[in-house]
Design a protein around this motif. Structure first.
Motif, PDB file in Angstrom:
ATOM      1  N   ASN A  34     -86.285  -5.832 -67.001  1.00  0.00           N
ATOM      2  CA  ASN A  34     -86.653  -6.561 -65.781  1.00  0.00           C
ATOM      3  C   ASN A  34     -87.281  -5.584 -64.804  1.00  0.00           C
ATOM      4  OD1 ASN A  34     -86.910  -8.677 -63.919  1.00  0.00           O
ATOM      5  ND2 ASN A  34     -84.871  -9.501 -64.429  1.00  0.00           N
ATOM      6  N   HIS A  35     -87.646  -6.065 -63.636  1.00  0.00           N
ATOM      7  CA  HIS A  35     -88.240  -5.211 -62.610  1.00  0.00           C
ATOM      8  C   HIS A  35     -87.646  -5.531 -61.242  1.00  0.00           C
ATOM      9  CE1 HIS A  35     -91.369  -4.873 -65.740  1.00  0.00           C
ATOM     10  NE2 HIS A  35     -91.638  -3.708 -65.183  1.00  0.00           N
ATOM     11  N   VAL A  36     -87.531  -4.494 -60.419  1.00  0.00           N
ATOM     12  CA  VAL A  36     -87.215  -4.686 -59.006  1.00  0.00           C
ATOM     13  C   VAL A  36     -88.542  -4.825 -58.275  1.00  0.00           C
ATOM     14  CG1 VAL A  36     -86.198  -3.679 -56.938  1.00  0.00           C
ATOM     15  CG2 VAL A  36     -85.107  -3.324 -59.153  1.00  0.00           C
ATOM     16  N   LYS A  37     -88.797  -5.998 -57.733  1.00  0.00           N
ATOM     17  CA  LYS A  37     -90.081  -6.270 -57.068  1.00  0.00           C
ATOM     18  C   LYS A  37     -89.978  -5.847 -55.603  1.00  0.00           C
ATOM     19  CE  LYS A  37     -90.865 -10.082 -60.281  1.00  0.00           C
ATOM     20  NZ  LYS A  37     -89.601  -9.871 -61.030  1.00  0.00           N
ATOM     21  N   SER A  58     -83.220  -3.905 -44.072  1.00  0.00           N
ATOM     22  CA  SER A  58     -83.142  -2.904 -45.130  1.00  0.00           C
ATOM     23  C   SER A  58     -83.402  -3.565 -46.477  1.00  0.00           C
ATOM     24  CB  SER A  58     -81.754  -2.249 -45.138  1.00  0.00           C
ATOM     25  OG  SER A  58     -81.529  -1.536 -43.953  1.00  0.00           O
ATOM     26  N   GLY A  59     -84.244  -2.929 -47.296  1.00  0.00           N
ATOM     27  CA  GLY A  59     -84.563  -3.478 -48.609  1.00  0.00           C
ATOM     28  C   GLY A  59     -85.751  -4.408 -48.637  1.00  0.00           C
ATOM     29  N   ILE A 229     -93.893   1.467 -29.057  1.00  0.00           N
ATOM     30  CA  ILE A 229     -94.942   2.339 -29.608  1.00  0.00           C
ATOM     31  C   ILE A 229     -96.109   1.589 -30.248  1.00  0.00           C
ATOM     32  CG2 ILE A 229     -93.985   2.619 -31.946  1.00  0.00           C
ATOM     33  CD1 ILE A 229     -94.685   5.657 -31.628  1.00  0.00           C
ATOM     34  N   SER A 230     -95.950   0.313 -30.576  1.00  0.00           N
ATOM     35  CA  SER A 230     -96.914  -0.374 -31.447  1.00  0.00           C
ATOM     36  C   SER A 230     -98.118  -0.941 -30.703  1.00  0.00           C
ATOM     37  CB  SER A 230     -96.223  -1.528 -32.186  1.00  0.00           C
ATOM     38  OG  SER A 230     -95.097  -1.079 -32.877  1.00  0.00           O
ATOM     39  N   ASP A 231     -99.211  -1.076 -31.443  1.00  0.00           N
ATOM     40  CA  ASP A 231    -100.336  -1.925 -31.042  1.00  0.00           C
ATOM     41  C   ASP A 231    -100.243  -3.261 -31.781  1.00  0.00           C
ATOM     42  OD1 ASP A 231    -101.810  -0.046 -29.328  1.00  0.00           O
ATOM     43  OD2 ASP A 231    -102.077   1.081 -31.178  1.00  0.00           O
ATOM     44  N   ARG A 232     -99.934  -3.188 -33.067  1.00  0.00           N
ATOM     45  CA  ARG A 232     -99.717  -4.389 -33.880  1.00  0.00           C
ATOM     46  C   ARG A 232     -98.439  -4.228 -34.688  1.00  0.00           C
ATOM     47  NH1 ARG A 232    -103.440  -5.734 -37.969  1.00  0.00           N
ATOM     48  NH2 ARG A 232    -104.081  -3.547 -38.117  1.00  0.00           N
ATOM     49  N   VAL A 233     -97.890  -5.358 -35.123  1.00  0.00           N
ATOM     50  CA  VAL A 233     -96.628  -5.355 -35.852  1.00  0.00           C
ATOM     51  C   VAL A 233     -96.763  -6.224 -37.103  1.00  0.00           C
ATOM     52  CG1 VAL A 233     -94.151  -5.833 -35.754  1.00  0.00           C
ATOM     53  CG2 VAL A 233     -95.360  -5.096 -33.684  1.00  0.00           C
ATOM     54  N   MET A 234     -96.258  -5.710 -38.218  1.00  0.00           N
ATOM     55  CA  MET A 234     -96.232  -6.458 -39.475  1.00  0.00           C
ATOM     56  C   MET A 234     -94.775  -6.646 -39.884  1.00  0.00           C
ATOM     57  SD  MET A 234     -98.207  -5.613 -43.056  1.00  0.00           S
ATOM     58  CE  MET A 234     -97.138  -4.370 -43.761  1.00  0.00           C
ATOM     59  N   VAL A 235     -94.381  -7.890 -40.109  1.00  0.00           N
ATOM     60  CA  VAL A 235     -93.008  -8.215 -40.481  1.00  0.00           C
ATOM     61  C   VAL A 235     -92.950  -8.482 -41.981  1.00  0.00           C
ATOM     62  CG1 VAL A 235     -91.036  -9.730 -40.048  1.00  0.00           C
ATOM     63  CG2 VAL A 235     -92.663  -9.243 -38.203  1.00  0.00           C
ATOM     64  N   MET A 236     -92.009  -7.799 -42.665  1.00  0.00           N
ATOM     65  CA  MET A 236     -91.844  -7.975 -44.108  1.00  0.00           C
ATOM     66  C   MET A 236     -90.474  -8.565 -44.419  1.00  0.00           C
ATOM     67  SD  MET A 236     -93.559  -4.590 -45.894  1.00  0.00           S
ATOM     68  CE  MET A 236     -93.274  -5.265 -47.546  1.00  0.00           C
ATOM     69  N   GLY A 282     -76.244 -16.963 -45.366  1.00  0.00           N
ATOM     70  CA  GLY A 282     -76.406 -16.353 -46.686  1.00  0.00           C
ATOM     71  C   GLY A 282     -76.851 -14.903 -46.622  1.00  0.00           C
ATOM     72  N   ASP A 283     -77.017 -14.331 -47.802  1.00  0.00           N
ATOM     73  CA  ASP A 283     -77.444 -12.937 -47.938  1.00  0.00           C
ATOM     74  C   ASP A 283     -78.895 -12.874 -48.400  1.00  0.00           C
ATOM     75  OD1 ASP A 283     -74.888 -11.941 -47.328  1.00  0.00           O
ATOM     76  OD2 ASP A 283     -74.222 -12.297 -49.384  1.00  0.00           O
ATOM     77  N   VAL A 284     -79.493 -11.704 -48.224  1.00  0.00           N
ATOM     78  CA  VAL A 284     -80.857 -11.498 -48.731  1.00  0.00           C
ATOM     79  C   VAL A 284     -80.814 -11.580 -50.256  1.00  0.00           C
ATOM     80  CG1 VAL A 284     -82.808  -9.918 -48.828  1.00  0.00           C
ATOM     81  CG2 VAL A 284     -81.374  -9.994 -46.779  1.00  0.00           C
ATOM     82  N   PRO A 285     -81.672 -12.418 -50.875  1.00  0.00           N
ATOM     83  CA  PRO A 285     -81.687 -12.518 -52.341  1.00  0.00           C
ATOM     84  C   PRO A 285     -82.059 -11.203 -53.000  1.00  0.00           C
ATOM     85  CG  PRO A 285     -82.867 -14.362 -51.330  1.00  0.00           C
ATOM     86  CD  PRO A 285     -82.601 -13.365 -50.243  1.00  0.00           C
ATOM     87  N   SER A 286     -81.781 -11.099 -54.285  1.00  0.00           N
ATOM     88  CA  SER A 286     -82.093  -9.891 -55.028  1.00  0.00           C
ATOM     89  C   SER A 286     -83.594  -9.782 -55.273  1.00  0.00           C
ATOM     90  CB  SER A 286     -81.361  -9.899 -56.375  1.00  0.00           C
ATOM     91  OG  SER A 286     -81.849  -8.856 -57.199  1.00  0.00           O
ATOM     92  N   PRO A 287     -84.174  -8.595 -55.074  1.00  0.00           N
ATOM     93  CA  PRO A 287     -85.593  -8.408 -55.394  1.00  0.00           C
ATOM     94  C   PRO A 287     -85.858  -8.383 -56.895  1.00  0.00           C
ATOM     95  CG  PRO A 287     -84.618  -6.340 -54.688  1.00  0.00           C
ATOM     96  CD  PRO A 287     -83.573  -7.389 -54.478  1.00  0.00           C
TER      97      PRO A 287
END
Length: 329
Positions: A34-37, A58-59, A229-236, A282-287
């Motif tokens: 399998n892979h960790v995405k 985190s993660g 500090i930012s000019d732009r922000v990217m949320v992941m 809930g929790d963050v799902p597994s990658p």
């Protein structure tokens, strides 16, 4: 590719469909099962002279994205164009010559410096590898670098254990600055420091950016720091980009439910102002096995059936704001 900043600015870094999947080995033969995405189809642009911050739990893939850009981890697929040159298509020797333009400031100033080397040796080694300054001028250049980051010339022969955490991070900044880079990736560069020291280092980074025309990719989980500090922000979230916007738009009018939940957690100093906290269930799902459709739907309070099956595209809310959500018109 869509851009979300001032179109008159010149793109310095363009990341297209970047993926970082780490294999999971199993069985007697050690085959990939399998892979960790960790990073899954991420695209964004950084313009000259700006600070783009990446935030998320985190993660979520923040630091992995930075490492993949630098090829500290070899990406699974995608393209990373720096000044129009694809870094992922370069040989190791070609990439080595590019590294002076692409520097990194690591999270832990206690672990990122060699305890057996003095400041002169740490910074001198960086200058020698790229042969930026002749050997007989390196000490003078190191003293100049120390002055830029707020350290004294008489500290040049000291070792890392003789400095505080904030001073060590200043040495790390000087090491990155020694290469005369164009882009610096700050990977949680202030998270290991006391709050008062964080402010000093952030102000130092901003002044150096102005003085040397630097561009930053700033990775952090601290939204207060990002706002400063930012000019732009990217949320992941879970390896995907869910929102990209200029700082004002993102903090004043977040569009994605995940971004709204993150911002609701920022402490408000004025106790008379009540702010409704959005609690994610809930929790963050597994990658390893991320959810189908929108990866946030398992925790989203607004999710509908479409969210469970269809991956939302990153679309324009307006010229400087993009969001990946089926519920945003």
């Amino acid at each position: 590719m869509m851009m979300t900043a001032d179109q008159t600015k010149k793109p310095l870094l363009e990341v297209q469909n970047l993926k970082q999947h780490f294999p999971i080995k199993g069985g007697i033969l050690g085959r990939t099962v399998n892979h960790v995405k960790a990073v899954d189809d991420v695209s964004f642009t950084i313009f000259e002279g700006e600070t783009l911050s990446i935030v998320g739990e985190s993660g979520c893939g923040k630091s992995t994205t930075g490492r993949a850009i630098l090829r500290l981890d070899e990406p699974t697929s995608g393209s990373v164009f720096f000044e129009g040159k694809d870094l992922l298509a370069m040989s190791k020797s070609q990439m080595r010559s590019m590294r002076k333009d692409l520097q990194v400031i690591f999270q832990d100033p206690f672990a990122s410096l060699n305890p057996r080397q003095s400041v002169a040796q740490i910074l001198g080694e960086a200058l020698a590898i790229q042969n930026i300054v002749p050997a007989n001028q390196r000490r003078e250049r190191i003293i100049e670098l120390l002055s830029h980051v707020g350290l004294r010339p008489d500290q040049i022969d000291r070792f890392p254990h003789e400095f505080s955490g904030g001073q060590r991070q200043r040495i790390g900044i000087a090491r990155a600055l020694a290469m005369q880079p164009k882009l610096i990736i700050c990977d949680e560069a202030v998270s290991a420091l006391d709050v008062s020291i964080q402010a000093q280092v952030l102000n130092l980074l901003k002044s150096l950016q102005k003085e040397f025309k630097l561009t930053y990719l700033f990775i952090s989980h601290d939204l207060g720091v990002v706002r400063h500090i930012s000019d732009r922000v990217m949320v992941m979230y879970l390896g995907k980009v869910v929102e990209i916007a200029d700082k004002k738009s993102l903090f004043d009018s977040p569009q994605h439910p995940y971004t709204q939940a993150l911002l609701s957690a920022i402490p408000v100093p004025d106790v008379s102002k009540k702010q409704e906290r959005i609690i994610l269930r809930g929790d963050v799902p597994s990658p390893i096995n991320p959810p189908q459709g929108c990866r946030f739907h398992t925790r989203c309070p607004l999710a509908v059936e479409r969210c469970k099956t269809e991956v939302p595209a990153l679309t324009n809310v307006h010229s400087t704001h993009q969001v990946a959500c089926h519920l945003v018109p």
